[in-house]
Design an enzyme around this catalytic site. Sequence first.
Site, PDB file in Angstrom:
ATOM      1  N   ARG A   1       0.791  -1.228   0.000  1.00  0.00           N
ATOM      2  CA  ARG A   1       0.000   0.000   0.000  1.00  0.00           C
ATOM      3  C   ARG A   1       0.821   1.274   0.000  1.00  0.00           C
ATOM      4  NH1 ARG A   1      -2.419  -4.124   1.957  1.00  0.00           N
ATOM      5  NH2 ARG A   1      -4.583  -4.498   1.411  1.00  0.00           N
TER       6      ARG A   1
ATOM      7  N   ILE B   1       5.328 -13.559   0.667  1.00  0.00           N
ATOM      8  CA  ILE B   1       5.540 -14.527  -0.398  1.00  0.00           C
ATOM      9  C   ILE B   1       7.007 -14.529  -0.823  1.00  0.00           C
ATOM     10  CG2 ILE B   1       3.141 -14.423  -1.246  1.00  0.00           C
ATOM     11  CD1 ILE B   1       3.933 -12.260  -3.202  1.00  0.00           C
TER      12      ILE B   1
ATOM     13  N   HIS C   1      -0.363 -17.045   2.012  1.00  0.00           N
ATOM     14  CA  HIS C   1      -0.527 -16.536   0.643  1.00  0.00           C
ATOM     15  C   HIS C   1       0.447 -17.185  -0.341  1.00  0.00           C
ATOM     16  CE1 HIS C   1      -2.616 -12.659   2.297  1.00  0.00           C
ATOM     17  NE2 HIS C   1      -3.392 -13.714   2.311  1.00  0.00           N
TER      18      HIS C   1
ATOM     19  N   CYS D   1       4.068 -24.055 -19.830  1.00  0.00           N
ATOM     20  CA  CYS D   1       4.773 -25.214 -19.267  1.00  0.00           C
ATOM     21  C   CYS D   1       5.582 -25.920 -20.360  1.00  0.00           C
ATOM     22  CB  CYS D   1       3.770 -26.185 -18.644  1.00  0.00           C
ATOM     23  SG  CYS D   1       4.558 -27.662 -17.968  1.00  0.00           S
TER      24      CYS D   1
HETATM   25  P1  NAD Z   1       0.333  -4.102   3.893  1.00  0.00           P
HETATM   26  O1  NAD Z   1       1.163  -3.518   2.815  1.00  0.00           O
HETATM   27  O2  NAD Z   1      -1.119  -3.966   3.873  1.00  0.00           O
HETATM   28  O3  NAD Z   1       0.789  -3.497   5.302  1.00  0.00           O
HETATM   29  C1  NAD Z   1       2.105  -3.436   5.694  1.00  0.00           C
HETATM   30  C2  NAD Z   1       2.141  -2.691   7.034  1.00  0.00           C
HETATM   31  O4  NAD Z   1       3.474  -2.702   7.482  1.00  0.00           O
HETATM   32  C3  NAD Z   1       1.693  -1.234   6.920  1.00  0.00           C
HETATM   33  O5  NAD Z   1       0.709  -0.987   7.897  1.00  0.00           O
HETATM   34  C4  NAD Z   1       2.987  -0.430   7.204  1.00  0.00           C
HETATM   35  O6  NAD Z   1       2.758   0.723   7.963  1.00  0.00           O
HETATM   36  C5  NAD Z   1       3.800  -1.421   7.998  1.00  0.00           C
HETATM   37  N1  NAD Z   1       5.255  -1.300   7.840  1.00  0.00           N
HETATM   38  C6  NAD Z   1       5.964  -1.141   6.710  1.00  0.00           C
HETATM   39  N2  NAD Z   1       7.282  -1.175   6.969  1.00  0.00           N
HETATM   40  C7  NAD Z   1       7.398  -1.333   8.318  1.00  0.00           C
HETATM   41  C8  NAD Z   1       8.507  -1.439   9.202  1.00  0.00           C
HETATM   42  N3  NAD Z   1       9.761  -1.403   8.771  1.00  0.00           N
HETATM   43  N4  NAD Z   1       8.244  -1.590  10.525  1.00  0.00           N
HETATM   44  C9  NAD Z   1       6.965  -1.628  10.985  1.00  0.00           C
HETATM   45  N5  NAD Z   1       5.888  -1.558  10.192  1.00  0.00           N
HETATM   46  C10 NAD Z   1       6.114  -1.407   8.877  1.00  0.00           C
HETATM   47  O7  NAD Z   1       0.787  -5.574   4.000  1.00  0.00           O
HETATM   48  P2  NAD Z   1      -0.007  -6.826   4.472  1.00  0.00           P
HETATM   49  O8  NAD Z   1      -0.958  -6.467   5.568  1.00  0.00           O
HETATM   50  O9  NAD Z   1       1.006  -7.844   4.721  1.00  0.00           O
HETATM   51  O10 NAD Z   1      -0.965  -7.272   3.262  1.00  0.00           O
HETATM   52  C11 NAD Z   1      -0.777  -7.089   1.935  1.00  0.00           C
HETATM   53  C12 NAD Z   1      -0.472  -8.325   1.121  1.00  0.00           C
HETATM   54  O11 NAD Z   1       0.700  -8.036   0.427  1.00  0.00           O
HETATM   55  C13 NAD Z   1      -0.175  -9.607   1.791  1.00  0.00           C
HETATM   56  O12 NAD Z   1      -1.193 -10.445   1.467  1.00  0.00           O
HETATM   57  C14 NAD Z   1       1.120 -10.170   1.172  1.00  0.00           C
HETATM   58  O13 NAD Z   1       0.817 -11.404   0.569  1.00  0.00           O
HETATM   59  C15 NAD Z   1       1.456  -9.210   0.102  1.00  0.00           C
HETATM   60  N6  NAD Z   1       2.837  -8.702  -0.047  1.00  0.00           N
HETATM   61  C16 NAD Z   1       3.907  -9.446   0.319  1.00  0.00           C
HETATM   62  C17 NAD Z   1       5.191  -8.928   0.183  1.00  0.00           C
HETATM   63  C18 NAD Z   1       6.357  -9.775   0.597  1.00  0.00           C
HETATM   64  O14 NAD Z   1       6.283 -10.998   0.485  1.00  0.00           O
HETATM   65  N7  NAD Z   1       7.440  -9.183   1.090  1.00  0.00           N
HETATM   66  C19 NAD Z   1       5.387  -7.660  -0.322  1.00  0.00           C
HETATM   67  C20 NAD Z   1       4.265  -6.921  -0.714  1.00  0.00           C
HETATM   68  C21 NAD Z   1       2.994  -7.462  -0.563  1.00  0.00           C
END
Ligand code: NAD
Length: 257
Positions: free
Chosen positions: A40, A107, A123, A156
């Site tokens: 987001r 993921i 996920h 594939c």
């Molecule tokens: P989200 O993006 O909705 O929320 C992330 C939260 O983490 C936010 O509220 C933000 O303020 C907080 N945040 C960011 N950096 C931070 C830090 N360093 N310390 C503390 N807080 C921090 O993410 P979500 O709720 O996990 O859901 C979104 C979906 O995105 C998930 O379903 C996931 O599958 C996917 N996703 C995964 C990855 C990954 O695998 N790294 C990356 C992007 C999205």
Amino acid sequence: MTSETDQSVQKLAELLGAATRGVAFTGAGISTESGIADFRSPGGVWSRHKPVMFQDFLRDPAERRRYWQIRRESIPSFMAATPNAGHRVLARLEEDGRLAAVITQNIDELHQRAGSRRVVEVHGTAMKVACLSCDRRYTGEDIQVRLEAGEDEPACGDCGGILKSMTVSFGQDLPQDVWAEAVELTRACDVFLVMGSSLVVQPAAGLPEMAAAGGARVAIVNREATPLDDLADVVIHGGIGETMERVMAHLDSGAGC
Ligand code: NAD
């Protein structure tokens, strides 16, 4: 950090110090300090692209090409990333017998690479790709090479079927066995620690309520407020790496025991 936060850090150390079957629930925020943008925030993938719905992916080749283009753009940051302090702290808490598992929405496989042994990926994983027809598996690297070589919809190599990342897309059901494991761990835990999740993606965001209903103490470490902050015993609005290093310093000094 404020003295109010100091008290919260100490309280979290105490909760973890007493935990014997804790569960950590992590979201994209735990991996931002590894260089992977969350969904987001500005710069995140979904601030630039509308997600491809699973049903559209299945029926529309143009949506599949869009899917692969988004993947081609986003996956290099996943491949370049290495685990950070937040991931490492959770691996250590498991090794010390305080955490039973990590349930993650991520993921990126960074928990496994940090040494966490029991990781429930609700996920799925973006680091592998599978054929939807014959289930042949491909590494993320293999598919990235093909995308960068100009394939806009890789098929594939065995059966010509549709390939897809082993993630759960918008509109796709969570794998039932994985979800059942997450629910079982949540119901049995004594501490439920949320890290880096906005707690708005359902049904995963319902897990903290389930943990609280089962008698667990709930802690949330997230930069911004979440809709479940009022439910939690401890809330820390701060960066995960810095916060958890302070929590572990308390634990190591014996203050948390
Ligand atoms: P989200 O993006 O909705 O929320 C992330 C939260 O983490 C936010 O509220 C933000 O303020 C907080 N945040 C960011 N950096 C931070 C830090 N360093 N310390 C503390 N807080 C921090 O993410 P979500 O709720 O996990 O859901 C979104 C979906 O995105 C998930 O379903 C996931 O599958 C996917 N996703 C995964 C990855 C990954 O695998 N790294 C990356 C992007 C999205």
